[in-house]
Enzyme design. Structure first.
Site, PDB file in Angstrom:
ATOM      1  N   GLY A  19      -8.232  24.168  24.379  1.00 21.62           N
ATOM      2  CA  GLY A  19      -8.785  25.333  23.668  1.00 21.62           C
ATOM      3  C   GLY A  19      -8.648  26.603  24.483  1.00 21.62           C
ATOM      4  CB  ILE A  20      -6.452  27.541  27.347  1.00 27.12           C
ATOM      5  CG1 ILE A  20      -6.561  28.584  28.471  1.00 27.12           C
ATOM      6  CG2 ILE A  20      -5.016  27.493  26.776  1.00 27.12           C
ATOM      7  CD1 ILE A  20      -6.126  28.116  29.802  1.00 27.12           C
ATOM      8  N   GLY A  35      -8.567  29.986  22.765  1.00 30.16           N
ATOM      9  CA  GLY A  35      -9.766  30.401  22.042  1.00 30.16           C
ATOM     10  C   GLY A  35     -10.610  31.380  22.848  1.00 30.16           C
ATOM     11  CG  ASP A  70     -16.391  29.687  24.457  1.00 26.14           C
ATOM     12  OD1 ASP A  70     -16.527  30.851  24.011  1.00 26.14           O
ATOM     13  OD2 ASP A  70     -17.238  28.789  24.289  1.00 26.14           O
ATOM     14  CB  SER A 126     -22.339  23.284  18.777  1.00 23.00           C
ATOM     15  OG  SER A 126     -22.829  24.231  17.862  1.00 23.00           O
ATOM     16  CD  GLU A 166     -24.110  25.436  12.951  1.00 22.77           C
ATOM     17  OE1 GLU A 166     -23.991  24.713  11.958  1.00 22.77           O
ATOM     18  OE2 GLU A 166     -24.780  26.486  12.947  1.00 22.77           O
ATOM     19  CE1 TYR A 171     -17.718  23.220  15.478  1.00 24.01           C
ATOM     20  CE2 TYR A 171     -20.039  23.745  15.196  1.00 24.01           C
ATOM     21  CZ  TYR A 171     -18.913  23.714  15.979  1.00 24.01           C
ATOM     22  OH  TYR A 171     -18.974  24.167  17.281  1.00 24.01           O
TER      23      TYR A 171
HETATM   24  P1  NAP Z   1     -12.363  29.091  19.119  1.00 24.45           P
HETATM   25  O1  NAP Z   1     -12.199  30.516  19.535  1.00 24.45           O
HETATM   26  O2  NAP Z   1     -12.327  28.751  17.672  1.00 24.45           O
HETATM   27  O3  NAP Z   1     -11.203  28.252  19.870  1.00 24.45           O
HETATM   28  C1  NAP Z   1     -10.912  26.941  19.511  1.00 24.45           C
HETATM   29  C2  NAP Z   1      -9.735  26.451  20.329  1.00 24.45           C
HETATM   30  O4  NAP Z   1      -9.443  25.091  19.961  1.00 24.45           O
HETATM   31  C3  NAP Z   1      -8.426  27.240  20.138  1.00 24.45           C
HETATM   32  O5  NAP Z   1      -7.783  27.377  21.360  1.00 24.45           O
HETATM   33  C4  NAP Z   1      -7.628  26.313  19.213  1.00 24.45           C
HETATM   34  O6  NAP Z   1      -6.234  26.468  19.343  1.00 24.45           O
HETATM   35  C5  NAP Z   1      -8.045  24.967  19.777  1.00 24.45           C
HETATM   36  N1  NAP Z   1      -7.755  23.840  18.865  1.00 24.45           N
HETATM   37  C6  NAP Z   1      -8.150  23.672  17.587  1.00 24.45           C
HETATM   38  N2  NAP Z   1      -7.704  22.516  17.103  1.00 24.45           N
HETATM   39  C7  NAP Z   1      -6.999  21.924  18.110  1.00 24.45           C
HETATM   40  C8  NAP Z   1      -6.288  20.712  18.216  1.00 24.45           C
HETATM   41  N3  NAP Z   1      -6.183  19.841  17.195  1.00 24.45           N
HETATM   42  N4  NAP Z   1      -5.716  20.408  19.398  1.00 24.45           N
HETATM   43  C9  NAP Z   1      -5.771  21.266  20.432  1.00 24.45           C
HETATM   44  N5  NAP Z   1      -6.418  22.450  20.393  1.00 24.45           N
HETATM   45  C10 NAP Z   1      -7.025  22.769  19.228  1.00 24.45           C
HETATM   46  O7  NAP Z   1     -13.701  28.486  19.694  1.00 24.45           O
HETATM   47  P2  NAP Z   1     -14.690  29.060  20.863  1.00 24.45           P
HETATM   48  O8  NAP Z   1     -15.646  30.005  20.246  1.00 24.45           O
HETATM   49  O9  NAP Z   1     -13.881  29.466  22.025  1.00 24.45           O
HETATM   50  O10 NAP Z   1     -15.513  27.747  21.202  1.00 24.45           O
HETATM   51  C11 NAP Z   1     -15.067  26.826  22.199  1.00 24.45           C
HETATM   52  C12 NAP Z   1     -15.730  25.479  21.970  1.00 24.45           C
HETATM   53  O11 NAP Z   1     -17.149  25.619  22.047  1.00 24.45           O
HETATM   54  C13 NAP Z   1     -15.451  24.853  20.600  1.00 24.45           C
HETATM   55  O12 NAP Z   1     -15.429  23.457  20.803  1.00 24.45           O
HETATM   56  C14 NAP Z   1     -16.661  25.237  19.784  1.00 24.45           C
HETATM   57  O13 NAP Z   1     -16.851  24.317  18.735  1.00 24.45           O
HETATM   58  C15 NAP Z   1     -17.743  25.157  20.828  1.00 24.45           C
HETATM   59  N6  NAP Z   1     -18.915  26.014  20.635  1.00 24.45           N
HETATM   60  C16 NAP Z   1     -18.748  27.348  20.424  1.00 24.45           C
HETATM   61  C17 NAP Z   1     -19.858  28.162  20.306  1.00 24.45           C
HETATM   62  C18 NAP Z   1     -19.721  29.644  20.105  1.00 24.45           C
HETATM   63  O14 NAP Z   1     -20.717  30.276  19.743  1.00 24.45           O
HETATM   64  N7  NAP Z   1     -18.561  30.230  20.383  1.00 24.45           N
HETATM   65  C19 NAP Z   1     -21.147  27.607  20.433  1.00 24.45           C
HETATM   66  C20 NAP Z   1     -21.259  26.237  20.675  1.00 24.45           C
HETATM   67  C21 NAP Z   1     -20.144  25.446  20.800  1.00 24.45           C
HETATM   68  P3  NAP Z   1      -5.393  27.509  18.430  1.00 24.45           P
HETATM   69  O15 NAP Z   1      -5.513  28.827  19.133  1.00 24.45           O
HETATM   70  O16 NAP Z   1      -4.037  26.908  18.457  1.00 24.45           O
HETATM   71  O17 NAP Z   1      -6.044  27.525  17.071  1.00 24.45           O
HETATM   72  O1  F7E Z   2     -22.345  32.440  11.199  1.00 25.22           O
HETATM   73  C1  F7E Z   2     -24.244  33.938   8.422  1.00 25.22           C
HETATM   74  C2  F7E Z   2     -23.848  32.481   8.311  1.00 25.22           C
HETATM   75  O2  F7E Z   2     -19.918  31.915  11.279  1.00 25.22           O
HETATM   76  C3  F7E Z   2     -23.603  32.831  11.682  1.00 25.22           C
HETATM   77  C4  F7E Z   2     -19.599  28.826  15.767  1.00 25.22           C
HETATM   78  O3  F7E Z   2     -19.153  29.360  16.994  1.00 25.22           O
HETATM   79  O4  F7E Z   2     -21.891  29.162  16.375  1.00 25.22           O
HETATM   80  C5  F7E Z   2     -20.916  29.480  15.397  1.00 25.22           C
HETATM   81  O5  F7E Z   2     -21.312  28.986  14.126  1.00 25.22           O
HETATM   82  C6  F7E Z   2     -24.578  33.040  10.537  1.00 25.22           C
HETATM   83  C7  F7E Z   2     -24.583  31.908   9.506  1.00 25.22           C
HETATM   84  O6  F7E Z   2     -21.446  31.275  13.201  1.00 25.22           O
HETATM   85  C8  F7E Z   2     -21.590  35.889   6.919  1.00 25.22           C
HETATM   86  O7  F7E Z   2     -24.262  31.951   7.046  1.00 25.22           O
HETATM   87  C9  F7E Z   2     -23.754  35.810   6.816  1.00 25.22           C
HETATM   88  O8  F7E Z   2     -25.910  31.610   9.157  1.00 25.22           O
HETATM   89  O9  F7E Z   2     -20.872  33.610  12.880  1.00 25.22           O
HETATM   90  P1  F7E Z   2     -21.046  32.357  12.122  1.00 25.22           P
HETATM   91  P2  F7E Z   2     -22.165  29.851  13.090  1.00 25.22           P
HETATM   92  O10 F7E Z   2     -21.983  29.238  11.762  1.00 25.22           O
HETATM   93  O11 F7E Z   2     -23.554  30.017  13.590  1.00 25.22           O
HETATM   94  C10 F7E Z   2     -22.152  27.766  16.557  1.00 25.22           C
HETATM   95  C11 F7E Z   2     -23.172  27.617  17.652  1.00 25.22           C
HETATM   96  C12 F7E Z   2     -20.916  26.976  16.760  1.00 25.22           C
HETATM   97  O12 F7E Z   2     -20.920  25.964  17.470  1.00 25.22           O
HETATM   98  C13 F7E Z   2     -19.754  27.317  15.899  1.00 25.22           C
HETATM   99  O13 F7E Z   2     -18.546  26.810  16.454  1.00 25.22           O
HETATM  100  O14 F7E Z   2     -24.168  34.205   9.822  1.00 25.22           O
HETATM  101  N1  F7E Z   2     -23.368  34.861   7.711  1.00 25.22           N
HETATM  102  N2  F7E Z   2     -22.685  36.446   6.321  1.00 25.22           N
HETATM  103  C14 F7E Z   2     -22.026  34.885   7.799  1.00 25.22           C
HETATM  104  N3  F7E Z   2     -21.173  34.165   8.562  1.00 25.22           N
HETATM  105  C15 F7E Z   2     -19.848  34.444   8.460  1.00 25.22           C
HETATM  106  N4  F7E Z   2     -18.981  33.759   9.227  1.00 25.22           N
HETATM  107  N5  F7E Z   2     -19.374  35.403   7.590  1.00 25.22           N
HETATM  108  C16 F7E Z   2     -20.203  36.153   6.787  1.00 25.22           C
HETATM  109  O15 F7E Z   2     -19.775  37.008   6.041  1.00 25.22           O
END
Ligand code: NAP
Ligand code: F7E
Length: 324
Positions: free
Chosen positions: A9-10, A12, A14, A124, A126, A148
């Site tokens: 996920g490099i 992405g 994070d 997460s 979530e 998810y």
């Molecule tokens: P992100 O921006 O969506 O990045 C996801 C990464 O996963 C991208 O590099 C993507 O590659 C890669 N990927 C997707 N499917 C793959 C596959 N089949 N094989 C190999 N690589 C694949 O996510 P992020 O926000 O950096 O989050 C990083 C991790 O933390 C994720 O696991 C996410 O679920 C988890 N997480 C995120 C949050 C948050 O708030 N950001 C909170 C809690 C947990 P491509 O660029 O090729 O699509």
């Molecule tokens: O939504 C509301 C939506 O898509 C946040 C991922 O990184 O964090 C992320 O998941 C809230 C939700 O993030 C829109 O309904 C309103 O309640 O930004 P989000 P998420 O679903 O919380 C967790 C921790 C992860 O692990 C996930 O990978 O915002 N909302 N209006 C909306 N959300 C989106 N996307 N778009 C709207 O227009």
């Protein structure tokens, strides 16, 4: 001796911040990337000369075995996932294959190639979903509300299981939402700050959003990757909640982001049911006491600083794009 880390996920959000941090500490960084028809390296363009890339996919176990055999990392950070909650309702099987079973494929690859590798799993908030207590801690039971979230619960428990079954140094970070100027445009924070910048520059007049009342514990991604690294420096693997301890609604995020450019969100935001989810997570707010006490980690960026950083970055980027 130089340490080598593998990041899945490099490309992405994070992955880019973690790669920066590890390179800054003198690590050799190997980034697993999947094949796509166009290059997708925008977040790591500035690091391209310093990262070694390895072709692989969470859907293909042999590719990960091969990467581990060839590159011999001592730490593996599994950040790859289908990470967008809304998409997981439309593509639940793909989400399960990647975000759930992908974890088993990688853990098994580690067990087969080198069981001394230290492993980080991106769990997460979530997983808490329909929350059973407020605030959420490592002891709060899970009740996920999306495919998810369900997939992440699987990934979390298989990590615990491999730790207990095979004595792997495998830790999970239960990270609450973390954002940045590098956040994908589909996530609500970046959608808002990008929309605010467009409206402020006269390129749009309206921003269509879903549920404005959802509340999240939002932090800065740059702070959170440090917690990941700290987990793998512990003698004993464990699970940690990583969050700010503050919660804000989507509406509050809008209010603050629009006010940064002197606008009232009520004049520009329209609610659109297309963005509502079949099941919603209404409220998330974590308690990071364990991470603070055992890892010495605390968030450094406030909610207001985060919103400002994202709005400013989108304004600058759009001005550059349009030659203003
Ligand atoms: P992100 O921006 O969506 O990045 C996801 C990464 O996963 C991208 O590099 C993507 O590659 C890669 N990927 C997707 N499917 C793959 C596959 N089949 N094989 C190999 N690589 C694949 O996510 P992020 O926000 O950096 O989050 C990083 C991790 O933390 C994720 O696991 C996410 O679920 C988890 N997480 C995120 C949050 C948050 O708030 N950001 C909170 C809690 C947990 P491509 O660029 O090729 O699509
Ligand atoms: O939504 C509301 C939506 O898509 C946040 C991922 O990184 O964090 C992320 O998941 C809230 C939700 O993030 C829109 O309904 C309103 O309640 O930004 P989000 P998420 O679903 O919380 C967790 C921790 C992860 O692990 C996930 O990978 O915002 N909302 N209006 C909306 N959300 C989106 N996307 N778009 C709207 O227009």
């Amino acid at each position: 001796m130089t340490k080598r880390a593998l990041i899945t996920g490099i490309t992405g959000q994070d992955g880019s911040y973690l790669a920066e941090m590890l390179l800054g500490q003198g690590y050799e960084v190997v980034g697993m990337v999947r094949r796509s028809s166009t290059v997708n390296f925008e977040r790591i363009t500035h690091l391209m000369d310093d990262i070694e890339f390895a072709a692989g996919d969470l859907l293909d176990q042999m590719s990960m075995i091969e990467i581990l055999r060839t590159h011999r990392p001592v730490e593996v950070y599994n950040l790859a996932a289908q990470s967008f909650v809304q998409t997981s309702f439309g593509q639940p099987v793909l989400t399960g294959e990647t975000t759930a079973l992908g974890v088993t494929r990688l853990l098994d690859a580690i067990r087969i190639v080198d069981d001394s590798i230290r492993y980080y799993q991106a769990s997460s908030s979530e997983m808490f979903g329909k929350v059973m207590e407020v605030p959420q801690t490592e002891a709060t039971p899970f009740h996920p509300r999306s495919p998810y979230g369900v997939a992440k619960v699987y990934g979390h428990w298989i990590t615990v299981n491999y730790r207990e079954s095979y004595d792997l140094h495998a830790s999970s970070g239960i990270l609450f939402n973390h954002e940045s100027p590098r956040r994908g445009l589909e996530f609500v924070t970046r959608k808002i700050t990008h929309g605010v910048a467009q409206i402020a520059l006269g390129q749009a007049s309206e921003l269509r959003l879903g549920n404005l009342d959802a509340k999240r514990d939002w932090g800065f991604a740059g702070d959170y990757v440090e917690a990941m690294w700290r987990m793998l420096q512990q003698d004993t693997p464990d699970d940690y909640v990583v969050c700010t301890g503050e919660t804000h609604s989507v509406r509050e995020f809008c209010e603050l982001a629009f006010s940064r450019v002197g606008l009232d969100y009520q004049d520009h935001v329209a609610v659109d049911e297309r963005y509502f989810r079949p099941a919603e997570v209404d409220l998330l707010v974590g308690d990071a006491t364990k991470a603070c006490e055992q890892l010495g980690w605390t968030p450094r960026t406030s909610f207001a600083q985060l919103v400002e950083m994202m709005v400013e970055s989108d304004l600058e980027a759009l001005k550059r794009e349009h030659g203003a």
